[in-house]
Write a protein that holds these residues in place. Structure first.
Motif, PDB file in Angstrom:
ATOM      1  N   CYS A  38      -8.250  -0.548 -24.002  1.00  0.00           N
ATOM      2  CA  CYS A  38      -9.567  -0.351 -23.377  1.00  0.00           C
ATOM      3  C   CYS A  38      -9.708  -1.192 -22.113  1.00  0.00           C
ATOM      4  O   CYS A  38     -10.310  -0.754 -21.131  1.00  0.00           O
ATOM      5  CB  CYS A  38     -10.680  -0.648 -24.367  1.00  0.00           C
ATOM      6  SG  CYS A  38     -10.842   0.640 -25.647  1.00  0.00           S
ATOM      7  N   GLY A  39      -9.145  -2.398 -22.125  1.00  0.00           N
ATOM      8  CA  GLY A  39      -9.185  -3.244 -20.933  1.00  0.00           C
ATOM      9  C   GLY A  39      -8.494  -2.596 -19.747  1.00  0.00           C
ATOM     10  O   GLY A  39      -9.009  -2.608 -18.624  1.00  0.00           O
ATOM     11  N   SER A  44      -8.222  -1.182 -14.999  1.00  0.00           N
ATOM     12  CA  SER A  44      -6.837  -0.969 -14.574  1.00  0.00           C
ATOM     13  C   SER A  44      -5.979  -2.159 -14.993  1.00  0.00           C
ATOM     14  O   SER A  44      -6.392  -2.981 -15.806  1.00  0.00           O
ATOM     15  CB  SER A  44      -6.739  -0.712 -13.073  1.00  0.00           C
ATOM     16  OG  SER A  44      -5.488  -0.100 -12.775  1.00  0.00           O
ATOM     17  N   PHE A  45      -4.790  -2.251 -14.446  1.00  0.00           N
ATOM     18  CA  PHE A  45      -3.848  -3.301 -14.837  1.00  0.00           C
ATOM     19  C   PHE A  45      -4.198  -4.621 -14.154  1.00  0.00           C
ATOM     20  O   PHE A  45      -4.640  -4.631 -13.010  1.00  0.00           O
ATOM     21  CB  PHE A  45      -2.420  -2.890 -14.467  1.00  0.00           C
ATOM     22  CG  PHE A  45      -1.931  -1.723 -15.266  1.00  0.00           C
ATOM     23  CD1 PHE A  45      -1.356  -1.913 -16.514  1.00  0.00           C
ATOM     24  CD2 PHE A  45      -2.034  -0.432 -14.781  1.00  0.00           C
ATOM     25  CE1 PHE A  45      -0.907  -0.836 -17.262  1.00  0.00           C
ATOM     26  CE2 PHE A  45      -1.582   0.649 -15.514  1.00  0.00           C
ATOM     27  CZ  PHE A  45      -1.012   0.450 -16.758  1.00  0.00           C
ATOM     28  N   LYS A  46      -3.986  -5.716 -14.854  1.00  0.00           N
ATOM     29  CA  LYS A  46      -4.223  -7.064 -14.315  1.00  0.00           C
ATOM     30  C   LYS A  46      -2.953  -7.880 -14.482  1.00  0.00           C
ATOM     31  O   LYS A  46      -2.499  -8.110 -15.609  1.00  0.00           O
ATOM     32  CB  LYS A  46      -5.379  -7.757 -15.055  1.00  0.00           C
ATOM     33  CG  LYS A  46      -6.699  -7.034 -14.948  1.00  0.00           C
ATOM     34  CD  LYS A  46      -7.225  -7.062 -13.539  1.00  0.00           C
ATOM     35  CE  LYS A  46      -8.539  -6.322 -13.438  1.00  0.00           C
ATOM     36  NZ  LYS A  46      -8.791  -5.873 -12.080  1.00  0.00           N
ATOM     37  N   LEU A  47      -2.387  -8.325 -13.376  1.00  0.00           N
ATOM     38  CA  LEU A  47      -1.168  -9.127 -13.447  1.00  0.00           C
ATOM     39  C   LEU A  47      -1.385 -10.434 -14.194  1.00  0.00           C
ATOM     40  O   LEU A  47      -0.476 -10.954 -14.833  1.00  0.00           O
ATOM     41  CB  LEU A  47      -0.627  -9.406 -12.054  1.00  0.00           C
ATOM     42  CG  LEU A  47       0.076  -8.220 -11.391  1.00  0.00           C
ATOM     43  CD1 LEU A  47       0.400  -8.532  -9.939  1.00  0.00           C
ATOM     44  CD2 LEU A  47       1.330  -7.853 -12.150  1.00  0.00           C
ATOM     45  N   GLY A  66       5.149  -8.680 -14.298  1.00  0.00           N
ATOM     46  CA  GLY A  66       4.776  -7.492 -13.545  1.00  0.00           C
ATOM     47  C   GLY A  66       4.219  -6.446 -14.477  1.00  0.00           C
ATOM     48  O   GLY A  66       4.036  -6.686 -15.678  1.00  0.00           O
ATOM     49  N   ILE A  67       3.975  -5.271 -13.943  1.00  0.00           N
ATOM     50  CA  ILE A  67       3.490  -4.147 -14.726  1.00  0.00           C
ATOM     51  C   ILE A  67       4.706  -3.282 -15.031  1.00  0.00           C
ATOM     52  O   ILE A  67       5.329  -2.732 -14.121  1.00  0.00           O
ATOM     53  CB  ILE A  67       2.418  -3.356 -13.950  1.00  0.00           C
ATOM     54  CG1 ILE A  67       1.230  -4.278 -13.638  1.00  0.00           C
ATOM     55  CG2 ILE A  67       1.979  -2.128 -14.753  1.00  0.00           C
ATOM     56  CD1 ILE A  67       0.290  -3.729 -12.591  1.00  0.00           C
ATOM     57  N   ASP A 141       2.089  -5.359  -7.921  1.00  0.00           N
ATOM     58  CA  ASP A 141       0.800  -5.194  -7.253  1.00  0.00           C
ATOM     59  C   ASP A 141      -0.081  -4.372  -8.183  1.00  0.00           C
ATOM     60  O   ASP A 141       0.288  -3.257  -8.575  1.00  0.00           O
ATOM     61  CB  ASP A 141       1.001  -4.467  -5.918  1.00  0.00           C
ATOM     62  CG  ASP A 141      -0.290  -4.270  -5.147  1.00  0.00           C
ATOM     63  OD1 ASP A 141      -1.388  -4.283  -5.749  1.00  0.00           O
ATOM     64  OD2 ASP A 141      -0.206  -4.095  -3.924  1.00  0.00           O
ATOM     65  N   GLU A 142      -1.230  -4.906  -8.559  1.00  0.00           N
ATOM     66  CA  GLU A 142      -2.117  -4.229  -9.497  1.00  0.00           C
ATOM     67  C   GLU A 142      -2.541  -2.850  -9.010  1.00  0.00           C
ATOM     68  O   GLU A 142      -2.849  -1.974  -9.799  1.00  0.00           O
ATOM     69  CB  GLU A 142      -3.364  -5.086  -9.742  1.00  0.00           C
ATOM     70  CG  GLU A 142      -3.058  -6.386 -10.446  1.00  0.00           C
ATOM     71  CD  GLU A 142      -4.242  -7.329 -10.497  1.00  0.00           C
ATOM     72  OE1 GLU A 142      -5.252  -7.102  -9.791  1.00  0.00           O
ATOM     73  OE2 GLU A 142      -4.162  -8.314 -11.254  1.00  0.00           O
TER      74      GLU A 142
END
Length: 157
Positions: A38-39, A44-47, A66-67, A141-142
């Motif tokens: 859910c986050g 979106s993604f958070k490094l 990284g992602i 990069d997020e």
């Protein structure tokens, strides 16, 4: 591969789920801090959270914080986990849109990485690779990865 810089890829991303989002009739995002699914969908993604979903693994992955995504869904399935609060027989996985740009092909792991080398945008690692069974695409990069689709599935693992 003859693709222009900024090329977009669709890749799978596995993470943990603490709620029943995606189960029959459940469409509401939860606010549980331990629900990475859910986050990611909300913000979106958070490094800064890279690697925190799986404390039994190193905080930084094989190619640093990284992602991580993969073209191989079974690779991402290894990172899909329902916490006990989810009480679900289904698993959840994200299909993401990832801007790979100019990818740096690596020949060895480096968990201390904080990004690709100058002139590169991502770290794609395709097979064959001595320490990797599946391909991975890592961005630092997020804004380079966007959750696009929620995939719900049953799994015996």
């Amino acid at each position: 591969m003859g693709l222009p810089e900024g090329n977009e890829r669709r890749r799978f991303h596995g993470t943990k789920r603490a709620c029943n989002l995606g189960d029959k009739g459940s469409t509401m995002l939860c606010s549980l801090p331990e629900c990475s699914l859910c986050g990611i969908i909300k913000t979106s993604f958070k490094l800064s959270l890279a690697g925190t979903a799986h404390p039994w693994r190193r905080k930084a992955g094989r190619f640093g914080a990284g992602i991580y995504t993969s073209a191989t869904s079974s690779k991402s399935n290894d990172y899909c986990k329902n916490l006990p609060s989810a009480r679900s027989t289904c698993k959840a996985m994200l299909l993401t849109k990832v801007v790979a740009g100019n990818g740096e092909k690596l020949t060895k792991t480096d968990a201390r990485r904080t990004g690709p080398s100058p002139g590169y945008d991502s770290v794609p690692r395709l097979l064959p690779f001595r320490y990797l069974n599946y391909d991975e695409l890592v961005v630092y990069d997020e804004h380079a990865a966007i959750p696009a689709y929620l995939i719900m599935y049953e799994s015996k693992t």
